[in-house]
Design an enzyme around this catalytic site. Structure first.
Site, PDB file in Angstrom:
ATOM      1  CE1 TYR A 461      49.071  48.361  36.035  1.00 23.37           C
ATOM      2  CE2 TYR A 461      48.506  46.041  36.147  1.00 23.37           C
ATOM      3  CZ  TYR A 461      49.449  47.034  35.983  1.00 23.37           C
ATOM      4  OH  TYR A 461      50.759  46.699  35.760  1.00 23.37           O
ATOM      5  CG  HIS A 462      41.815  46.768  40.345  1.00 23.46           C
ATOM      6  ND1 HIS A 462      42.078  45.739  41.235  1.00 23.46           N
ATOM      7  CD2 HIS A 462      41.971  46.222  39.114  1.00 23.46           C
ATOM      8  CE1 HIS A 462      42.386  44.643  40.567  1.00 23.46           C
ATOM      9  NE2 HIS A 462      42.334  44.908  39.280  1.00 23.46           N
ATOM     10  N   PRO A 463      41.378  51.686  39.593  1.00 23.06           N
ATOM     11  CG  PRO A 463      41.876  53.300  37.976  1.00 23.06           C
ATOM     12  CD  PRO A 463      42.195  51.887  38.374  1.00 23.06           C
TER      13      PRO A 463
END
Length: 520
Positions: A461-463
């Site tokens: 979850y780190h775009p």
């Protein structure tokens, strides 16, 4: 409606910008968020995230295109659609990354300034120190309670040769410890809760509108003049339009407005305002592989009879002292390690859960309990894209992270997975371990680990990076070649940082807001 600043996107950065800019009573600020206020109890009680993720509460419900390097799988990409954005649905893990990461951005950014801003943004439960602040809006807590299985993880990490770490904000953060969390008194402290307090919302110059999705930016020549919502409402921005919709929605919004790769916009019949090839490019994310073991009934969290007694006791513990299981962010354990001894800083991060954290919480594993240790590679070289599926602002964009498109990216993941399996194999887990769950047996060779990663790896979850500083924007987030248009969110990161991304986005918004006010 006419205001000085229109902020499109009420996520992490948008909430910070709205609060900081509206401190000046001489300007008017409008914050627009497509989602709701976020009053759902699953979003307030920390442990509720397990159900929130699995049930798509306050989520845009994005998915990637088929990933060739991951056996053609389409990965689910949770992103917050709620006031506070992804800080309203995340695991509340507070980590800042190595300060040298910010030096690498250039364009005026530095680790020294980042540390100052991290401290200024937080009120830490341990008080002011060399690494922490005590007067900022964001509540950061070093939890007192943790699940007994997490204590086993800490012991197992030391048994596997990792040093114990108390504070991951300190520069030397190689080792195993527990996450600080963005929680306060047993509740989630989303950035909306932190920055948009009742006192802030009562300011006459600040208007916060939820259920208001921006369709596109309005231009007067090369100047951003305002926005139009999907319902047709037009809003004029006297000073600036600020895009804070995140690494997926911000580039989509730019392209829908005629700012992006010219050929791509022509494909969708969108009139060109400015040809900016970098919009939607440079997409980076942390790919994650989880190792899991099944454990004795009652020894971990799970949808199983042995957990019933703990589940029944949890509400009473939370109501009585805002502690216990419901106050847990579930991702309680943290760790950093180096895949090779010659590296200057850690390139692997661990997340430990006293539960089977499988498939974003959607796989329930009824009747079983277990623990998970996830490993992600922090500095991938692979780059992907965000592209339009159509000119419809309500259509989901095309997300292609191109995971492992650079072959070398598999190597730190293999190393991280091996370390995770080694930790779960230590004596600290012997009296509760039943058998391996994922993988079903520990691979022996790198080729076997690679196959496991390609079959099961997911996003953590780190775009970031899709409107990058030095390409699409300058060091202050201003879109190059246009006036009155600024980006402030994870899209700005030219290089992904080595850790969780929520705290860095708060820091980034604090920096840009302060500089905007200083200019005036």
């Amino acid at each position: 409606m006419q205001v000085d600043y229109v902020i499109a996107g009420g996520g992490t950065a948008g909430c910070v910008m709205a609060a900081r800019l509206s401190e000046d009573p001489g300007v008017t600020v409008l914050l627009l968020e497509a989602g709701a206020r976020g009053r759902n109890p699953l979003l307030q009680v920390p442990a509720g995230l397990a159900e929130a993720l699995g049930n798509r509460v306050a989520d845009w419900d994005f998915s990637t295109v088929a990933q060739q390097a991951l056996n053609g799988r389409r990965l689910r990409w949770p992103r917050g659609r709620v006031l506070g954005g992804s800080s309203g649905i995340n695991a509340m893990c507070y980590a800042r990354a190595d300060l040298s990461d910010y030096d690498a951005w250039g364009h005026g950014w530095s680790g020294a300034e980042a540390l100052h801003l991290f401290k200024a943004a937080e009120t830490h439960s341990e008080g002011r120190s060399q690494w922490h602040g005590d007067a900022g809006p964001l509540r950061v807590t070093r939890p007192v309670w943790h699940h007994p299985a997490t204590a086993r993880f800490l012991e197992a990490g030391v048994q596997a040769g990792h040093r114990p770490v108390v504070d991951f904000a300190a520069p030397d953060h190689d080792g195993i410890g527990r996450f600080d969390t963005t929680t306060h008194r047993g509740l989630r402290c989303s950035v909306a809760r932190a920055y948009l307090s009742r006192a802030v919302l009562a300011r006459p110059n600040l208007n916060v509108r939820t259920g208001a999705q921006v369709a596109r930016i309005l231009f007067d020549g090369s100047r951003a003049a305002g926005v139009v919502l999907v319902d047709g409402t037009e809003i004029t921005a006297v000073r600036e339009v600020i895009l804070s919709a995140g690494a997926v929605k911000t580039p989509q919004m730019l392209m829908l407005s005629g700012v992006g790769p010219a050929s791509h916009l022509r494909e969708h019949g969108i009139g060109l305002v400015r040809d900016v090839p970098g919009v939607g490019a440079n997409l980076q994310d942390h790919l994650d592989i989880g190792c899991m073991i099944l454990t004795r009934p009652g020894s971990a969290i799970g949808y199983a009879p042995g957990f019933i007694a703990q589940a029944l006791a949890a509400p009473w513990a939370w109501l009585r002292g805002r502690t216990g299981l419901l106050a847990s962010n579930l991702a309680e354990g943290c760790g950093f390690a180096r895949s090779r001894p010659d590296l200057s800083k850690p390139d692997i991060q661990f997340h430990f859960l006293p539960a089977l954290g499988e498939n974003h919480g959607q796989t329930r594993n009824w009747g079983r309990t277990g623990v998970s240790l996830h490993a992600c590679a922090l500095y991938p070289k692979s780059r992907g894209t965000i592209r339009l599926a159509s000119s419809d602002p309500e259509a989901k964009p095309v997300i292609d992270p191109r995971y492992l498109s650079v072959e070398a990216d598999i190597l730190p993941l293999i190393a991280g997975a091996r370390m995770a399996a080694e930790i779960l194999s230590q004596a600290a887990f012997d009296d509760i371990r039943l058998r391996w769950h994922r993988p079903e047996a520990v691979p022996e060779t790198d080729a076997e680990w690679e196959a496991e990663i390609r079959a099961r790896a997911e996003t953590i979850y780190h775009p970031v990076g899709t409107a990058a500083i030095g390409d699409v924007t300058d060091g202050e987030g201003r879109v190059v070649g246009l006036e009155g248009l600024r980006v402030v969110d994870a899209s700005l990161m030219p290089l992904i940082v080595g850790g969780n991304t929520n705290a860095p986005v708060v820091m980034m918004a604090e920096r840009i807001a302060r500089r905007m006010r200083a200019v005036r």
